[in-house]
Design an enzyme around this catalytic site. Structure first.
Site, mmCIF file in Angstrom:
data_model
loop_
_atom_site.group_PDB
_atom_site.id
_atom_site.type_symbol
_atom_site.label_atom_id
_atom_site.label_comp_id
_atom_site.label_asym_id
_atom_site.label_seq_id
_atom_site.Cartn_x
_atom_site.Cartn_y
_atom_site.Cartn_z
ATOM 1 N N GLU A 109 45.798 48.751 45.187
ATOM 2 C CA GLU A 109 45.537 48.497 43.774
ATOM 3 C C GLU A 109 46.622 49.154 42.910
ATOM 4 O OE1 GLU A 109 43.363 46.334 43.178
ATOM 5 O OE2 GLU A 109 41.338 46.821 43.836
ATOM 6 N N ASP A 156 43.277 44.280 55.772
ATOM 7 C CA ASP A 156 42.298 45.137 55.094
ATOM 8 C C ASP A 156 40.877 44.730 55.478
ATOM 9 O OD1 ASP A 156 42.456 42.715 53.759
ATOM 10 O OD2 ASP A 156 43.155 43.545 51.879
ATOM 11 N N ASN A 189 45.552 41.454 39.414
ATOM 12 C CA ASN A 189 46.102 42.727 38.918
ATOM 13 C C ASN A 189 47.338 43.167 39.699
ATOM 14 O OD1 ASN A 189 45.000 43.479 41.341
ATOM 15 N ND2 ASN A 189 43.694 45.106 40.531
ATOM 16 N N HIS A 240 47.589 43.456 43.001
ATOM 17 C CA HIS A 240 47.386 44.170 44.275
ATOM 18 C C HIS A 240 47.858 43.321 45.455
ATOM 19 C CE1 HIS A 240 42.898 42.719 44.799
ATOM 20 N NE2 HIS A 240 43.700 41.905 45.433
HETATM 21 C C1 F6R Z 1 42.759 40.043 51.243
HETATM 22 C C2 F6R Z 1 43.860 40.585 50.478
HETATM 23 C C3 F6R Z 1 43.920 40.440 49.006
HETATM 24 C C4 F6R Z 1 43.919 38.981 48.551
HETATM 25 C C5 F6R Z 1 43.948 38.914 47.033
HETATM 26 C C6 F6R Z 1 43.855 37.486 46.539
HETATM 27 O O1 F6R Z 1 42.964 40.276 52.631
HETATM 28 O O2 F6R Z 1 44.704 41.161 51.073
HETATM 29 O O3 F6R Z 1 45.097 41.071 48.541
HETATM 30 O O4 F6R Z 1 45.042 38.320 49.079
HETATM 31 O O5 F6R Z 1 42.867 39.645 46.516
HETATM 32 O O6 F6R Z 1 42.585 36.973 46.834
HETATM 33 P P1 F6R Z 1 42.234 35.463 46.480
HETATM 34 O O7 F6R Z 1 43.065 34.604 47.324
HETATM 35 O O8 F6R Z 1 40.756 35.345 46.831
HETATM 36 O O9 F6R Z 1 42.488 35.285 45.033
#
Ligand code: F6R
Length: 243
Positions: free
Chosen positions: A143, A67, A136, A138
């Site tokens: 999301e 992403d 959440n 995701h």
């Molecule tokens: C980022 C991504 C997100 C993160 C998730 C956790 O490329 O795909 O799904 O893996 O938001 O982020 P952290 O590790 O910062 O809590």
């Protein structure tokens, strides 16, 4: 789904790094999907160290990113493209032509997203996809409410995600991203999710107790025949696994 409980965060990170290195050793032309975020920072450091210690040849690998934010440009210090260049490309002395970055700055976003999917197909799919999870539920930026068949597309970030990631931005945090879809992720041959820290304990408990639940997109991954979840003690602190 396979769950690996580690004795420490460092051990969890090392297990994931070892799996990545093992994959590249067994298949030098591996296609690897990359996630970003704070959880993954120590993973990229561990991966680079293992690769250096073992003189791992990564010159035939190819990498797809999961992403990218829309509206900031790939050169922005908090873009995921910059993140990956600083933590993976440069430390491992990889080449830019080994990477595909989501075309989040394209003028024709829909066409660019379709082309990104086509690039993945032409690479014969992703062998190993790294994943984190949002509080959440995701995955990537899929999301809550995302469909199981979703493909790479423009997505709106939730308030929770904007609050969680806002600290990476001095100015205004983007509210949209281009993300591989859940359908795209489910087609990867192997899924490897790293989750550390107590802030993720509630979502891990929810994930283990629910199936195919659009309120927690990560639950869709339980359909995948080769999905491994690696947890540190803090992330596993709300689950009760009787062995
Ligand atoms: C980022 C991504 C997100 C993160 C998730 C956790 O490329 O795909 O799904 O893996 O938001 O982020 P952290 O590790 O910062 O809590």
């Amino acid at each position: 789904m396979r769950i690996i409980l580690s004795d420490s965060k460092e051990e969890a990170v090392l297990k994931v790094a070892e799996r990545v290195v093992e994959k590249i050793q067994s298949r030098p032309a591996s296609v690897i999907g990359l996630a970003t975020g704070r959880t993954m920072e120590p993973l990229y450091a561990a991966w680079a160290k293992l690769a250096q210690d073992q003189k791992l040849d990564q010159s035939k690998c190819f990498f797809f990113m999961l992403d990218e934010y829309i509206g900031i440009g790939p050169e922005h210090p908090s873009s995921f493209t910059t993140y990956i260049k600083e933590r993976l490309l440069i430390p491992n002395q990889l080449r830019e032509d080994q990477f595909a970055f989501p075309p989040a700055s394209a003028l024709e976003l829909e066409a660019a997203a379709r082309a990104y999917e086509q690039n993945i197909k032409e690479a014969q799919g992703i062998d190993l996809q790294l994943l984190g999870i949002g509080t959440n539920g995701h995955i990537g930026f899929n999301e809550p409410g995302s469909e199981v068949t979703s493909r790479t597309r423009r997505v709106q970030l939730t308030r929770e995600t904007i609050l969680a990631n806002g600290q990476d931005f001095q100015g205004t945090m983007p509210t949209e991203a281009l993300s591989m879809g859940i359908g795209t992720i489910l087609e990867c041959k192997e899924l490897l999710m790293l989750v550390t820290g107590s802030s993720k304990a509630p979502v891990i408990k929810y994930l283990l107790n629910h199936h195919d639940d659009p309120n927690c997109p990560a639950t869709f991954l339980k359909r995948h025949p080769n999905f491994t979840l690696v947890l540190d003690p803090a992330a596993a602190s709300k689950i009760n696994l009787k062995i």
